[in-house]
Write an enzyme that holds these catalytic residues in place. Structure first.
Site, PDB file in Angstrom:
ATOM      1  CD  GLU A  47      61.861  85.958  23.295  1.00  0.00           C
ATOM      2  OE1 GLU A  47      61.329  84.980  22.698  1.00  0.00           O
ATOM      3  OE2 GLU A  47      61.330  86.528  24.268  1.00  0.00           O
ATOM      4  CG  ASN A 110      63.438  88.655  26.389  1.00  0.00           C
ATOM      5  OD1 ASN A 110      64.198  88.829  25.436  1.00  0.00           O
ATOM      6  ND2 ASN A 110      62.570  87.661  26.456  1.00  0.00           N
ATOM      7  CE  LYS A 128      58.600  88.839  25.528  1.00  0.00           C
ATOM      8  NZ  LYS A 128      58.983  87.401  25.420  1.00  0.00           N
ATOM      9  CD  GLU A 148      59.636  85.503  28.152  1.00  0.00           C
ATOM     10  OE1 GLU A 148      59.941  86.686  27.956  1.00  0.00           O
ATOM     11  OE2 GLU A 148      59.010  84.809  27.323  1.00  0.00           O
ATOM     12  CB  CYS A 196      58.610  86.831  21.906  1.00  0.00           C
ATOM     13  SG  CYS A 196      57.750  85.235  21.982  1.00  0.00           S
ATOM     14  CG  ASN A 221      62.874  81.673  22.060  1.00  0.00           C
ATOM     15  OD1 ASN A 221      63.561  80.695  21.820  1.00  0.00           O
ATOM     16  ND2 ASN A 221      63.391  82.898  22.123  1.00  0.00           N
TER      17      ASN A 221
END
Lengths: 346, 346
Positions: A47, A110, A128, A148, A196, A221
């Site tokens: 990622e 993302n 994502k 995020e 993730c 991550n």
């Protein structure tokens, strides 16, 4: 009929805040070359592979922030990253690459893409869906942020499974399938991408395998030593790392089993800037939930396995034969309500 | 605020085809008495606890088949089983009991009930939704059948979470809650029941925890040595048992973690009639996915733990805060389609 393919997770170790994308892409190309030498057909990178995991920082300048994003319409033409795709095409290796995407209208996602070497282009993009973290930074200046939800919008492309051409030599094609032939499990491999935190959400896996996905791929991550700062606990570093690895592995194994699919997970790991620790643990897991290959280091490392996608059939045709066993009339809350509604107090 | 309760899985070993229900209920009462001595507040008995696991047999006579079912409207008044509920009430121990239920209209369900000692009655009933196995027996007379789809209909009660009164002394009540008070996690414990194969279906866990469930409870009859006959593989006995235990534990741990709830699993286990092997492995698992207590034997055994339901809050308020993180607009396939729809061939 052989449905064997050779795959790899390309785990990537520490990337510092001041690392140049060019240098980082050179590290990725080195892993790609190792894969090509080993006749690997598909490599999954982590990622947000191109920079340090910047959502841990509260970045107020738009210009500074923009540095961590790719801005063009086509990632394969992004100046710093183009050499990686060129090498992938030249060596005939498909790749999955995660990166921070800025769309022309300024929205951040993302994102990860699937680049097909045989097609010479990106054939699937995923953004994502399950963004962890917060919009606002912590007040405590010593806390490690997870922003995020500030820098990205939740993905707007859903979980769209796709067929990856060129990997299985004798895959059934539309042009060659006999009329009325059941080609399930005989065509090009059906795949899906997660990123993730998505891996902790069984809904994501299920939507893919309701489309017949045989292989799910994701980078991550995931804080190790640092999770005590994110999570508000005070576990000693070793325990914090062990716990994060346990959960990461647990959800990958169980969701692979409950969805009768292979999975490849690829970690951005190591100690960024000498103080932000991310877990390793990249692995390839079978439809029975067994780890068939896993990383041994906490740095750049290629984790390789030959997998036979036909092994998915057993689960898909028996214990997890959705058509025979699922009862969607009992699942309605899953799509009707986002949050929890508790039974009334007695 | 203390939300600690003392719970147990009452694992039950071999029950032969010719065992009398009266004798079997005496074994359950013995486990119940042990629980009462240990101040356990809630005991979970297995799936179809009252007889051998009869869906492994192809039973053609309705009269023979009826023997394995309970027929009254109220299981607590079923002559052979009443003593168990009477003892539970007398000792102030809540119980979950699995049994085969025949309704007045002749329908069979694989059922479990929650009997509240403080209420002196069944306060929740669940009927198994995910029936494994087949409708028709195998042609091979040596194969072990799994005829749940023949003898039972899929449960028609959904996954309805409920509050169990009398376990947590200082639970918030409707009458005492202040106006506008957020009582989430402060009322009587929110629970749900699953049965056996349901535990492999993340949809089932999710529907319960969308109602705030803090504790899920299930019994199971899961083939160990025999799974090679059901599954068509030919694993050696030890490997077959190990594999079945691995999957059972894996899904319990992962689903407990991904739903931030405790779970109690209770096995009907051992070697029925000297040849049909069922795995043990009854266990109590935390919202972090850790096994906090587990069976050591393959026979009648009480597995006890004190659990603190407030430990669920951490997961429910952070990583698995549904309201903040779930994206139901991307989950629609889960309730729109039962079986798999693959992407078109290219």
């Amino acid at each position: 009929m052989s449905r064997k393919i050779s795959v790899a997770a390309a785990q990537v170790g520490a990337i510092n805040l001041n690392a140049s994308k060019k240098e980082t892409v050179q590290r990725l190309i080195k892993l790609l070359h190792e894969a090509a030498e080993k006749k690997v057909q598909l490599v999954v990178f982590p990622e947000c592979t191109l920079t340090t995991f910047f959502p841990r920082h509260f970045i107020q300048s738009q210009e500074d922030l923009d540095h961590y994003f790719e801005h063009g319409e086509d990632i394969t033409q992004s100046a710093d990253v183009k050499p990686l795709f060129d090498e992938a095409k030249a060596h005939g290796v498909d790749i999955v690459l995660g990166y921070a995407e800025r769309t022309p209208d300024g929205t951040g996602y993302n994102t990860s893409v699937y680049f097909s070497a045989s097609q010479g282009k990106v054939i699937s993009k995923y953004r994502k869906v399950h963004l962890p973290g917060r919009v606002e930074p912590f007040e405590d200046p010593n806390a490690t942020n997870q922003l995020e939800k500030r820098y990205f919008k939740p993905g707007d492309l859903g979980f769209k499974a796709f067929r990856a051409p060129g990997l299985v030599p004798d895959a059934a094609k539309k042009s060659t399938a006999k009329e009325g032939e059941n080609t399930a499990g005989k065509g090009d491999p059906i795949m899906g991408m997660l990123i993730c935190n998505d891996r902790r959400w069984p809904e994501a896996w299920r939507v893919y395998t309701l489309q017949g996905a045989e292989l799910l791929m994701f980078g991550y991550n995931t804080g190790g030593h640092m999770s005590h700062l994110w999570g508000g606990t005070s576990l000693p570093p070793e325990q914090a790392e062990k716990k994060a690895l346990f959960h990461s592995r647990l959800v990958q194994q169980a969701n692979s089993y409950m969805n009768a699919c292979f999975s490849i997970s690829s970690a951005r790991c190591g100690m960024d800037d000498g103080k932000y620790h991310l877990i390793g643990g990249s692995s390839i897991v079978s439809p029975e939930g067994h780890v068939v290959a896993e990383a041994r280091t906490n740095g750049d490392e290629l984790v390789v396995a030959e997998i036979d996608l036909s092994e998915c059939r057993r689960g898909k045709e028996r214990t997890f034969d959705y058509a025979r066993h699922r009862r969607i009339e009992t699942y309605s809350l899953i799509t009707q309500q986002t949050g929890v509604v508790e039974p009334e107090l007695l």
